[in-house]
Design a protein around this motif. Sequence first.
Motif, PDB file in Angstrom:
ATOM      1  N   VAL A  14       0.933  -1.366   0.128  1.00  9.50           N
ATOM      2  CA  VAL A  14      -0.046  -0.039  -0.183  1.00  9.50           C
ATOM      3  C   VAL A  14       1.055   1.218  -0.084  1.00  9.50           C
ATOM      4  O   VAL A  14       0.586   2.302  -0.656  1.00  9.50           O
ATOM      5  CB  VAL A  14      -1.011   0.023   1.295  1.00  9.50           C
ATOM      6  N   ALA A  15       1.842   1.123   0.846  1.00  9.55           N
ATOM      7  CA  ALA A  15       2.693   2.539   1.048  1.00  9.55           C
ATOM      8  C   ALA A  15       3.626   2.571  -0.571  1.00  9.55           C
ATOM      9  O   ALA A  15       3.836   3.731  -0.794  1.00  9.55           O
ATOM     10  CB  ALA A  15       3.932   2.366   2.039  1.00  9.55           C
ATOM     11  N   LYS A  16       3.635   1.725  -1.142  1.00 11.70           N
ATOM     12  CA  LYS A  16       4.343   1.630  -2.598  1.00 11.70           C
ATOM     13  C   LYS A  16       3.555   2.360  -3.622  1.00 11.70           C
ATOM     14  O   LYS A  16       4.111   2.603  -4.668  1.00 11.70           O
ATOM     15  CB  LYS A  16       5.129   0.557  -3.091  1.00 11.70           C
ATOM     16  N   GLN A  17       2.115   2.294  -3.330  1.00 13.39           N
ATOM     17  CA  GLN A  17       1.280   2.668  -4.574  1.00 13.39           C
ATOM     18  C   GLN A  17       1.304   4.288  -4.765  1.00 13.39           C
ATOM     19  O   GLN A  17       1.468   4.765  -3.917  1.00 13.39           O
ATOM     20  CB  GLN A  17      -0.192   2.070  -4.198  1.00 13.39           C
ATOM     21  N   LYS A  18       1.431   4.529  -5.999  1.00 11.70           N
ATOM     22  CA  LYS A  18       1.606   6.020  -6.227  1.00 11.70           C
ATOM     23  C   LYS A  18       0.141   6.423  -6.676  1.00 11.70           C
ATOM     24  O   LYS A  18      -0.679   5.684  -7.485  1.00 11.70           O
ATOM     25  CB  LYS A  18       2.437   6.204  -7.491  1.00 11.70           C
ATOM     26  N   GLY A  19      -0.106   7.622  -6.283  1.00  9.64           N
ATOM     27  CA  GLY A  19      -1.475   8.415  -6.931  1.00  9.64           C
ATOM     28  C   GLY A  19      -2.520   8.218  -6.133  1.00  9.64           C
ATOM     29  O   GLY A  19      -3.595   8.736  -6.612  1.00  9.64           O
ATOM     30  N   GLY A  20      -2.712   7.066  -5.401  1.00 11.94           N
ATOM     31  CA  GLY A  20      -4.184   6.882  -4.816  1.00 11.94           C
ATOM     32  C   GLY A  20      -3.903   6.378  -3.401  1.00 11.94           C
ATOM     33  O   GLY A  20      -2.906   5.741  -3.240  1.00 11.94           O
ATOM     34  N   ASN A  21      -4.994   6.615  -2.722  1.00 13.17           N
ATOM     35  CA  ASN A  21      -4.727   6.146  -1.284  1.00 13.17           C
ATOM     36  C   ASN A  21      -5.901   4.992  -1.217  1.00 13.17           C
ATOM     37  O   ASN A  21      -7.103   5.028  -1.447  1.00 13.17           O
ATOM     38  CB  ASN A  21      -5.449   7.186  -0.370  1.00 13.17           C
ATOM     39  N   GLY A  23      -6.994   1.475   0.899  1.00  5.74           N
ATOM     40  CA  GLY A  23      -6.961   0.707   2.069  1.00  5.74           C
ATOM     41  C   GLY A  23      -6.041  -0.579   2.392  1.00  5.74           C
ATOM     42  O   GLY A  23      -5.801  -1.100   1.276  1.00  5.74           O
ATOM     43  N   LEU A  24      -5.963  -1.027   3.592  1.00  2.82           N
ATOM     44  CA  LEU A  24      -5.319  -2.203   3.631  1.00  2.82           C
ATOM     45  C   LEU A  24      -6.151  -3.421   3.022  1.00  2.82           C
ATOM     46  O   LEU A  24      -5.561  -4.387   2.337  1.00  2.82           O
ATOM     47  CB  LEU A  24      -5.197  -2.329   5.094  1.00  2.82           C
ATOM     48  N   LEU A  25      -7.430  -3.647   3.243  1.00  3.95           N
ATOM     49  CA  LEU A  25      -8.338  -4.487   2.609  1.00  3.95           C
ATOM     50  C   LEU A  25      -8.102  -4.533   1.156  1.00  3.95           C
ATOM     51  O   LEU A  25      -7.789  -5.649   0.463  1.00  3.95           O
ATOM     52  CB  LEU A  25      -9.708  -4.636   2.966  1.00  3.95           C
ATOM     53  N   GLU A  26      -8.225  -3.366   0.419  1.00  5.29           N
ATOM     54  CA  GLU A  26      -8.093  -3.051  -0.868  1.00  5.29           C
ATOM     55  C   GLU A  26      -6.692  -3.707  -1.283  1.00  5.29           C
ATOM     56  O   GLU A  26      -6.439  -4.424  -2.518  1.00  5.29           O
ATOM     57  CB  GLU A  26      -8.410  -1.796  -1.257  1.00  5.29           C
ATOM     58  N   GLY A  27      -5.709  -3.208  -0.610  1.00  2.78           N
ATOM     59  CA  GLY A  27      -4.197  -3.542  -1.165  1.00  2.78           C
ATOM     60  C   GLY A  27      -4.485  -5.159  -1.068  1.00  2.78           C
ATOM     61  O   GLY A  27      -3.477  -5.842  -1.979  1.00  2.78           O
ATOM     62  N   ALA A  28      -4.835  -5.840   0.031  1.00  7.09           N
ATOM     63  CA  ALA A  28      -4.560  -7.200   0.245  1.00  7.09           C
ATOM     64  C   ALA A  28      -5.114  -7.806  -1.033  1.00  7.09           C
ATOM     65  O   ALA A  28      -4.685  -8.842  -1.684  1.00  7.09           O
ATOM     66  CB  ALA A  28      -4.945  -7.677   1.355  1.00  7.09           C
TER      67      ALA A  28
END
Length: 87
Positions: A14-21, A23-28
């Motif tokens: 999640v921290a490496k994703q650029k341009g958007g915020n 969440g943790l569940l979405e990242g997983a």
Amino acid sequence: SVVSHPADSVLTFVAKQKGGNIGLLEGARIMVNQDGAGSLFRGLGSRSVWAGCIIAGQFLLYDVFRAFFGITGDDLNQVFEVVLDTS
């Protein structure tokens, strides 16, 4: 290490994703969809070796200092006289 590793992997993703915020569940969900469930455990082997080395180093330092100060196993036993006093 094994229990917390998937959460740490997702946080890193999640921290490496650029341009958007996201969440943790979405990242997983994205990680699992892109690379499979194994992506949650990527790097677990090296993290386990690292943790094992840290813990072994702590035991080594404990033993070195215990020997340096001449502390024996008997010195580490504590007897609580208050509990043992039956009078």
